[in-house]
Scaffold this motif. Structure first.
Motif, PDB file in Angstrom:
ATOM      1  N   MET A   5     -64.165   3.078 -22.825  1.00  0.00           N
ATOM      2  CA  MET A   5     -63.197   4.138 -23.077  1.00  0.00           C
ATOM      3  C   MET A   5     -61.864   3.761 -22.447  1.00  0.00           C
ATOM      4  SD  MET A   5     -63.747   8.093 -22.340  1.00  0.00           S
ATOM      5  CE  MET A   5     -62.460   9.250 -22.417  1.00  0.00           C
ATOM      6  N   SER A   6     -60.822   3.806 -23.224  1.00  0.00           N
ATOM      7  CA  SER A   6     -59.515   3.391 -22.721  1.00  0.00           C
ATOM      8  C   SER A   6     -58.839   4.508 -21.937  1.00  0.00           C
ATOM      9  CB  SER A   6     -58.622   2.935 -23.883  1.00  0.00           C
ATOM     10  OG  SER A   6     -58.318   4.027 -24.722  1.00  0.00           O
ATOM     11  N   LYS A   7     -57.985   4.106 -21.014  1.00  0.00           N
ATOM     12  CA  LYS A   7     -57.176   5.054 -20.240  1.00  0.00           C
ATOM     13  C   LYS A   7     -56.008   5.496 -21.103  1.00  0.00           C
ATOM     14  CE  LYS A   7     -59.377   5.008 -16.343  1.00  0.00           C
ATOM     15  NZ  LYS A   7     -59.947   6.188 -15.739  1.00  0.00           N
ATOM     16  N   ARG A   8     -55.683   6.772 -21.017  1.00  0.00           N
ATOM     17  CA  ARG A   8     -54.605   7.352 -21.825  1.00  0.00           C
ATOM     18  C   ARG A   8     -53.353   7.501 -20.970  1.00  0.00           C
ATOM     19  NH1 ARG A   8     -56.342  11.019 -26.042  1.00  0.00           N
ATOM     20  NH2 ARG A   8     -55.260  12.686 -24.962  1.00  0.00           N
ATOM     21  N   ILE A   9     -52.314   6.765 -21.340  1.00  0.00           N
ATOM     22  CA  ILE A   9     -51.048   6.813 -20.618  1.00  0.00           C
ATOM     23  C   ILE A   9     -50.067   7.666 -21.417  1.00  0.00           C
ATOM     24  CG2 ILE A   9     -49.121   5.497 -19.675  1.00  0.00           C
ATOM     25  CD1 ILE A   9     -51.015   3.067 -19.557  1.00  0.00           C
ATOM     26  N   GLY A  10     -49.596   8.738 -20.796  1.00  0.00           N
ATOM     27  CA  GLY A  10     -48.569   9.562 -21.412  1.00  0.00           C
ATOM     28  C   GLY A  10     -47.197   9.010 -21.055  1.00  0.00           C
ATOM     29  N   PHE A  11     -46.298   8.997 -21.997  1.00  0.00           N
ATOM     30  CA  PHE A  11     -44.909   8.571 -21.769  1.00  0.00           C
ATOM     31  C   PHE A  11     -44.015   9.743 -22.125  1.00  0.00           C
ATOM     32  CE2 PHE A  11     -47.133   4.614 -22.492  1.00  0.00           C
ATOM     33  CZ  PHE A  11     -46.543   3.735 -21.600  1.00  0.00           C
ATOM     34  N   PHE A  12     -43.137  10.115 -21.202  1.00  0.00           N
ATOM     35  CA  PHE A  12     -42.180  11.191 -21.451  1.00  0.00           C
ATOM     36  C   PHE A  12     -40.789  10.592 -21.509  1.00  0.00           C
ATOM     37  CE2 PHE A  12     -39.056  14.327 -20.311  1.00  0.00           C
ATOM     38  CZ  PHE A  12     -39.453  15.453 -21.011  1.00  0.00           C
ATOM     39  N   THR A  13     -40.043  10.928 -22.570  1.00  0.00           N
ATOM     40  CA  THR A  13     -38.675  10.458 -22.707  1.00  0.00           C
ATOM     41  C   THR A  13     -37.771  11.595 -23.156  1.00  0.00           C
ATOM     42  OG1 THR A  13     -37.179   8.895 -23.785  1.00  0.00           O
ATOM     43  CG2 THR A  13     -39.158   9.524 -25.028  1.00  0.00           C
ATOM     44  N   GLY A  14     -36.616  11.672 -22.502  1.00  0.00           N
ATOM     45  CA  GLY A  14     -35.652  12.701 -22.841  1.00  0.00           C
ATOM     46  C   GLY A  14     -34.291  12.148 -23.218  1.00  0.00           C
ATOM     47  N   ALA A  15     -34.121  10.828 -23.094  1.00  0.00           N
ATOM     48  CA  ALA A  15     -32.812  10.230 -23.371  1.00  0.00           C
ATOM     49  C   ALA A  15     -32.985   8.798 -23.880  1.00  0.00           C
ATOM     50  CB  ALA A  15     -31.946  10.230 -22.120  1.00  0.00           C
ATOM     51  N   ARG A  16     -32.029   8.365 -24.679  1.00  0.00           N
ATOM     52  CA  ARG A  16     -32.053   7.024 -25.258  1.00  0.00           C
ATOM     53  C   ARG A  16     -32.104   5.938 -24.174  1.00  0.00           C
ATOM     54  NH1 ARG A  16     -27.639   5.781 -29.485  1.00  0.00           N
ATOM     55  NH2 ARG A  16     -29.279   5.616 -31.014  1.00  0.00           N
ATOM     56  N   SER A  17     -31.387   6.149 -23.080  1.00  0.00           N
ATOM     57  CA  SER A  17     -31.306   5.121 -22.037  1.00  0.00           C
ATOM     58  C   SER A  17     -32.677   4.771 -21.466  1.00  0.00           C
ATOM     59  CB  SER A  17     -30.370   5.576 -20.912  1.00  0.00           C
ATOM     60  OG  SER A  17     -30.818   6.801 -20.370  1.00  0.00           O
ATOM     61  N   GLU A  18     -33.466   5.763 -21.110  1.00  0.00           N
ATOM     62  CA  GLU A  18     -34.779   5.462 -20.542  1.00  0.00           C
ATOM     63  C   GLU A  18     -35.761   5.024 -21.618  1.00  0.00           C
ATOM     64  OE1 GLU A  18     -36.536   9.551 -21.302  1.00  0.00           O
ATOM     65  OE2 GLU A  18     -35.301   9.635 -19.513  1.00  0.00           O
ATOM     66  N   TYR A  19     -35.630   5.556 -22.839  1.00  0.00           N
ATOM     67  CA  TYR A  19     -36.494   5.117 -23.925  1.00  0.00           C
ATOM     68  C   TYR A  19     -36.316   3.619 -24.168  1.00  0.00           C
ATOM     69  CZ  TYR A  19     -38.290   4.134 -28.535  1.00  0.00           C
ATOM     70  OH  TYR A  19     -38.969   3.546 -29.578  1.00  0.00           O
ATOM     71  N   GLY A  20     -35.068   3.158 -24.123  1.00  0.00           N
ATOM     72  CA  GLY A  20     -34.802   1.737 -24.305  1.00  0.00           C
ATOM     73  C   GLY A  20     -35.504   0.875 -23.274  1.00  0.00           C
ATOM     74  N   ILE A  21     -35.649   1.407 -22.073  1.00  0.00           N
ATOM     75  CA  ILE A  21     -36.330   0.674 -21.006  1.00  0.00           C
ATOM     76  C   ILE A  21     -37.849   0.710 -21.202  1.00  0.00           C
ATOM     77  CG2 ILE A  21     -36.782   0.628 -18.516  1.00  0.00           C
ATOM     78  CD1 ILE A  21     -33.912   1.819 -18.176  1.00  0.00           C
ATOM     79  N   MET A  22     -38.381   1.850 -21.607  1.00  0.00           N
ATOM     80  CA  MET A  22     -39.846   1.976 -21.698  1.00  0.00           C
ATOM     81  C   MET A  22     -40.429   1.541 -23.043  1.00  0.00           C
ATOM     82  SD  MET A  22     -40.755   6.081 -22.073  1.00  0.00           S
ATOM     83  CE  MET A  22     -40.076   6.562 -20.522  1.00  0.00           C
ATOM     84  N   LYS A  23     -39.588   1.311 -24.011  1.00  0.00           N
ATOM     85  CA  LYS A  23     -40.035   0.982 -25.374  1.00  0.00           C
ATOM     86  C   LYS A  23     -40.987  -0.225 -25.408  1.00  0.00           C
ATOM     87  CE  LYS A  23     -37.663  -0.846 -29.329  1.00  0.00           C
ATOM     88  NZ  LYS A  23     -36.410  -0.868 -30.081  1.00  0.00           N
ATOM     89  N   ASN A  24     -40.654  -1.288 -24.718  1.00  0.00           N
ATOM     90  CA  ASN A  24     -41.518  -2.479 -24.729  1.00  0.00           C
ATOM     91  C   ASN A  24     -42.869  -2.211 -24.078  1.00  0.00           C
ATOM     92  OD1 ASN A  24     -39.671  -4.072 -26.109  1.00  0.00           O
ATOM     93  ND2 ASN A  24     -38.719  -4.825 -24.238  1.00  0.00           N
ATOM     94  N   LEU A  25     -42.874  -1.406 -23.018  1.00  0.00           N
ATOM     95  CA  LEU A  25     -44.138  -1.054 -22.362  1.00  0.00           C
ATOM     96  C   LEU A  25     -45.012  -0.214 -23.296  1.00  0.00           C
ATOM     97  CD1 LEU A  25     -46.006  -1.079 -19.932  1.00  0.00           C
ATOM     98  CD2 LEU A  25     -44.694   0.849 -19.003  1.00  0.00           C
ATOM     99  N   ILE A  26     -44.407   0.753 -23.967  1.00  0.00           N
ATOM    100  CA  ILE A  26     -45.175   1.568 -24.924  1.00  0.00           C
ATOM    101  C   ILE A  26     -45.764   0.671 -26.006  1.00  0.00           C
ATOM    102  CG2 ILE A  26     -45.094   3.438 -26.620  1.00  0.00           C
ATOM    103  CD1 ILE A  26     -42.682   4.571 -25.043  1.00  0.00           C
ATOM    104  N   ASN A  27     -44.991  -0.286 -26.467  1.00  0.00           N
ATOM    105  CA  ASN A  27     -45.467  -1.202 -27.496  1.00  0.00           C
ATOM    106  C   ASN A  27     -46.646  -2.037 -27.005  1.00  0.00           C
ATOM    107  OD1 ASN A  27     -44.916  -1.852 -30.255  1.00  0.00           O
ATOM    108  ND2 ASN A  27     -44.304  -3.884 -29.556  1.00  0.00           N
TER     109      ASN A  27
END
Length: 150
Positions: free
Chosen positions: A1-23
């Motif tokens: 069973m895989s671990k479920r990681i939630g990602f919260f984003t409210g702005a383009r700046s942080e999304y740009g940083i976390m995008k590769n990790l989410i991928n």
């Protein structure tokens, strides 16, 4: 069973940083992701950047809409994010929530995670922006977080 990681984003700046990790998580055999979008992503004046997230091929598990185009966010929007996101976290039950930075909507999301018993991973704690109001949000996010990528 895989671990479920939630990602919260409210702005383009942080999304740009976390995008590769989410991928990376998206294609992992050990983890799965839950993506929550709020804040400036949902506003016309900031380009409706939720469309960029969709174009990147990510499934959005929750849209936490609390901001108004005509008004600056304040206590009501902050409380609304806590309330709406708390319900979303109760429903989805991620194993951990990943957040970046110091935005007020991120602070509200972290408070919701705290109340829901979801551990928080905070990236960007320890940074100081001289004279910025966001320093207090970042400080509080770090204090409420279990894991730190400073």
């Amino acid at each position: 069973m895989s671990k479920r990681i939630g990602f919260f984003t409210g702005a383009r700046s942080e999304y740009g940083i976390m995008k590769n990790l989410i991928n990376e998580v998206k294609y992992s055999e050990f983890f799965s992701y839950l993506l929550y979008v709020s804040g400036m992503h949902l506003l016309n004046q900031f380009g409706n950047t939720i469309d960029e997230i969709k174009q990147d091929g990510f499934h959005i598990n929750g849209i936490i809409d609390a901001f108004n185009e005509a008004e600056e966010p304040g206590a009501n929007e902050f409380s609304e994010i806590i309330s709406k996101f708390s319900a979303q976290l109760e429903k989805d039950a991620p194993d951990v929530l990943f957040v970046i930075g110091d935005r007020p909507e991120t602070y509200a999301a972290v408070l919701a995670a705290h109340f829901a018993g979801v551990p928080v991973v905070h990236s960007g704690g320890g940074t100081i922006t001289k004279g910025a109001l966001d320093n207090i949000y970042r400080y509080n996010i770090s204090n409420l977080s279990t894991y730190h990528f400073a």
